[in-house]
Design an enzyme around this catalytic site. Sequence first.
Site, mmCIF file in Angstrom:
data_model
loop_
_atom_site.group_PDB
_atom_site.id
_atom_site.type_symbol
_atom_site.label_atom_id
_atom_site.label_comp_id
_atom_site.label_asym_id
_atom_site.label_seq_id
_atom_site.Cartn_x
_atom_site.Cartn_y
_atom_site.Cartn_z
ATOM 1 N N ASP A 31 -125.637 51.101 27.292
ATOM 2 C CA ASP A 31 -124.683 52.178 27.507
ATOM 3 C C ASP A 31 -124.624 52.500 28.994
ATOM 4 O O ASP A 31 -125.673 52.641 29.645
ATOM 5 C CB ASP A 31 -125.108 53.424 26.721
ATOM 6 C CG ASP A 31 -124.073 53.835 25.693
ATOM 7 O OD1 ASP A 31 -123.137 53.066 25.430
ATOM 8 O OD2 ASP A 31 -124.201 54.951 25.148
ATOM 9 N N LYS B 190 -124.007 55.009 31.936
ATOM 10 C CA LYS B 190 -124.047 56.448 32.146
ATOM 11 C C LYS B 190 -124.048 56.743 33.642
ATOM 12 O O LYS B 190 -124.646 56.003 34.431
ATOM 13 C CB LYS B 190 -125.309 57.056 31.519
ATOM 14 C CG LYS B 190 -125.440 56.854 30.016
ATOM 15 C CD LYS B 190 -124.387 57.638 29.259
ATOM 16 C CE LYS B 190 -124.512 57.454 27.759
ATOM 17 N NZ LYS B 190 -123.477 58.219 27.016
ATOM 18 N N ASP C 264 -121.557 50.817 24.819
ATOM 19 C CA ASP C 264 -120.479 50.346 25.683
ATOM 20 C C ASP C 264 -120.422 48.817 25.700
ATOM 21 O O ASP C 264 -119.348 48.230 25.653
ATOM 22 C CB ASP C 264 -120.675 50.863 27.121
ATOM 23 C CG ASP C 264 -120.440 52.361 27.216
ATOM 24 O OD1 ASP C 264 -119.551 52.867 26.515
ATOM 25 O OD2 ASP C 264 -121.157 53.021 27.983
#
Length: 283
Positions: free
Chosen positions: A123, A125, A109
Site C-alpha cells: 500500500d 502511503k 494498491d
Amino acid sequence: LSSASFKDFFISFAYLCWENMDYTVMDKKTFIELLRDAVSGFDKAISTEDGDWVVKGFIDVYKNIYTISSDTKVISKIIELYIFPKILEFATKNDLEIELTKAQNYYPDITFKDKEGNLFAVDLKSSYRKDATHINGMTLGAFTGYFRERNSLKNITHPYNSYKAHIVLGVIYDTVPNIDERKSYTLDQIDEIVSVIKNFQFFVQEKWRIAIDRPGSGNTKNIGSVSKIDDLVNGNGTFSALGEDMFNDYWMYYLTADMAKKAELPKPYYTSLSEYKQFKHID
C-alpha cells in the site's frame, strides 16, 4: 557410456547446475529487503538536487501551467503516478508480476506475485512533516471487512490470508507555505514556479510494525500509524515488540463506540492496548 551410466551422469550434472544456480527465494524478508533497496533511490527520481519536487503544475492545451494544489489527496495521487515507472522497474528486475487495485476503495494498491505464486501486498502511503521529527499521520487500511473476513474477496484483490506480507511503502515530505494556487505561468516561466512540496523520504515497513492501538482519525474504521518519523522508518510501532499475532487479534475485535452500540454492548471491549491486555488477561 551405457544408458545407466549416462543417466547417472545427467542427474549429477543437473544437480550440480541447480546447486550453483543464482536463484533468490522470494520469502517475506527477501521481498522487503529488495523493495527497500529499490526505494532508496526514489527520492532522486522525483526531486531536484535542491530537494524540490520536479512536478511544477498542470499544463493545458494552451501551454499554461497551473500550480498544483497543496491538498494531500492530490499530492499523494501524483506521487503515486510519478513513482510507478520505478515500481515497474523493480518488478521487472526481480521477475515479479504486478496486479493493480481494481477500484479506488480496494486493497492493496499493488499486489506483487513471484514465480512460485507468492503474493505480497503493498500500500502506498504519504504524509507531510509537522516538524523535524513527526508527520501529520497515516492510516493503514481498514480493520473491518476483508481484515476480519480473511477469505473474502470484497474490496480486496486477493483474500487477506493469501498474502505473505502486508507492506507500506511510505513517502514523507515537507510542504511549502504561501503557495498561490490561483496563479498561472507559461512554459518560459517554469523556473519561477515554486514546488508545493520538497525533501522526500521513503520507507518500507510491514503494516503491523508501524501500527498504533487507535484508529487513524476520529471515528473512522482505519488503523492508525505512529507519527514519529524514526519509529516509522525503523518499524517501532505499538505492536512491534508484541508480534503480528497480537496486532491481528487486537484489531480484529476492536470496536468503535458506534460498532459497540450496534452490537448492543454498553461500550467497546477495549479502546487501548492496556485495556486489551486486561480484557485478555495478559500480563
